[in-house]
Design an enzyme around this catalytic site. Structure first.
Site, PDB file in Angstrom:
ATOM      1  N   ASP A   1       3.751  -0.507  11.748  1.00 12.95           N
ATOM      2  CA  ASP A   1       3.469  -1.699  11.742  1.00 12.95           C
ATOM      3  C   ASP A   1       4.552  -2.535  12.766  1.00 12.95           C
ATOM      4  OD1 ASP A   1       2.186  -3.747   9.266  1.00 12.95           O
ATOM      5  OD2 ASP A   1       3.274  -4.585  10.805  1.00 12.95           O
TER       6      ASP A   1
ATOM      7  N   ASP B   1       3.531  -0.927  17.712  1.00 12.20           N
ATOM      8  CA  ASP B   1       2.079  -1.109  17.816  1.00 12.20           C
ATOM      9  C   ASP B   1       1.552  -0.040  17.745  1.00 12.20           C
ATOM     10  OD1 ASP B   1      -0.494  -1.635  19.094  1.00 12.20           O
ATOM     11  OD2 ASP B   1       0.371  -3.434  19.868  1.00 12.20           O
TER      12      ASP B   1
ATOM     13  N   TRP C   1       0.756  -1.109  -0.068  1.00 15.80           N
ATOM     14  CA  TRP C   1      -0.179   0.095  -0.055  1.00 15.80           C
ATOM     15  C   TRP C   1       0.827   1.310   0.111  1.00 15.80           C
ATOM     16  CZ3 TRP C   1      -5.330   0.043   3.035  1.00 15.80           C
ATOM     17  CH2 TRP C   1      -6.075  -1.231   2.229  1.00 15.80           C
TER      18      TRP C   1
ATOM     19  N   LYS D   1     -10.009  -2.066   6.700  1.00 19.75           N
ATOM     20  CA  LYS D   1     -10.483  -3.653   6.474  1.00 19.75           C
ATOM     21  C   LYS D   1     -10.969  -4.189   7.714  1.00 19.75           C
ATOM     22  CE  LYS D   1      -6.990  -6.760   6.317  1.00 19.75           C
ATOM     23  NZ  LYS D   1      -6.036  -7.588   5.377  1.00 19.75           N
TER      24      LYS D   1
END
Ligand SMILES: C[S@@+](CC[C@H](N)C(=O)[O-])C[C@H]1O[C@@H](n2cnc3c(N)ncnc32)[C@H](O)[C@@H]1O
Length: 212
Positions: free
Chosen positions: A84, A101, A66, A166
């Site tokens: 990430d 995180d 992405w 998502k």
């Protein structure tokens, strides 16, 4: 193997293989890139002829397909902040990366990263939990991740900002969609062609962020 079983396997495997090979051929780090491409083609995520710098957050950005897509859409002063747990192998002047995180990254750090007092235009989240195999636990963790992504979006987006996330379909989907609707004027559910048919994932594309 029974004929029907073979046919089912062909039907479910073929698209996945196609997008996997296509991503490799085009130099993308993951087949996920085609999902973002489809979302962008349908919802026009990157406005043309922008006058001001455009800032994007990409939650769960590794391995980085992405990011690869986003940087092609950015102008000189635009930036994308990727976060990430895992590291990424790409680097580019437009990318600022936190290997953390998302719960440990404050909005202040995100604003400092883009070095302006402006807020972000768009938050993308393709985050997925590491699956345990226990369906209810995985669904719960996925729903928690979505809530965390929404929290990031609320604390960093500018007025009329966009949020693409998502989500794994579960009993939580309706409640999550309703919460997103409290902050965005237009909320759509989209299943890209490149998303495996057997996958429970869908994407929520929300536009028109309003501060509460
Ligand atoms: C499907 S991958 C994303 C693929 C990516 N969009 C791409 O195109 O390369 C999901 C990512 O979410 C990340 N992730 C899951 N939970 C996270 C968390 N709490 N904080 C940061 N990243 C997280 C995982 O490490 C994983 O790399």
């Amino acid at each position: 193997m029974k004929k029907q079983q073979q046919k089912h396997q062909q039907q479910t495997k073929r698209p996945g293989d196609h997008f996997y090979h296509e991503a490799k051929e085009q130099g993308f780090l993951a087949r996920s890139v085609f999902k973002l491409q489809e979302i962008d083609q349908k919802y026009r995520l990157f406005p043309q002829n922008r006058r001001e710098p455009f800032f994007v957050i990409d939650l769960g950005c590794a391995p980085g397909s992405w990011l690869q897509y986003v940087i092609k859409k950015l102008n000189k002063d635009d930036r994308v902040v990727g976060i990430d747990l895992n590291n990424i192998t790409i680097s580019d002047e437009h990318i600022i990366f936190f290997q953390r995180d998302i719960n440990d990254v404050t909005s202040e750090e995100l604003f400092n990263a883009i070095k302006t007092d402006k807020r972000f235009n768009m938050v993308l989240s393709d985050m997925a939990p590491r699956t345990s195999g226990i369906k209810s636990a995985d669904q719960l963790r996925s729903a928690e991740l979505c809530r965390e992504a929404l929290r990031v979006a609320i604390s960093t987006l500018k007025k009329d900002g966009k949020f693409v996330i998502k989500v794994f379909q579960s009993n939580e989907l309706k409640a999550l969609t309703n919460d997103i609707k409290k902050y965005f004027t237009d909320v759509n559910i989209f299943k890209p062609e490149s998303s495996r048919k057997e996958s429970f994932e869908i994407y929520i594309v929300a536009t028109g962020f309003q501060h509460k």
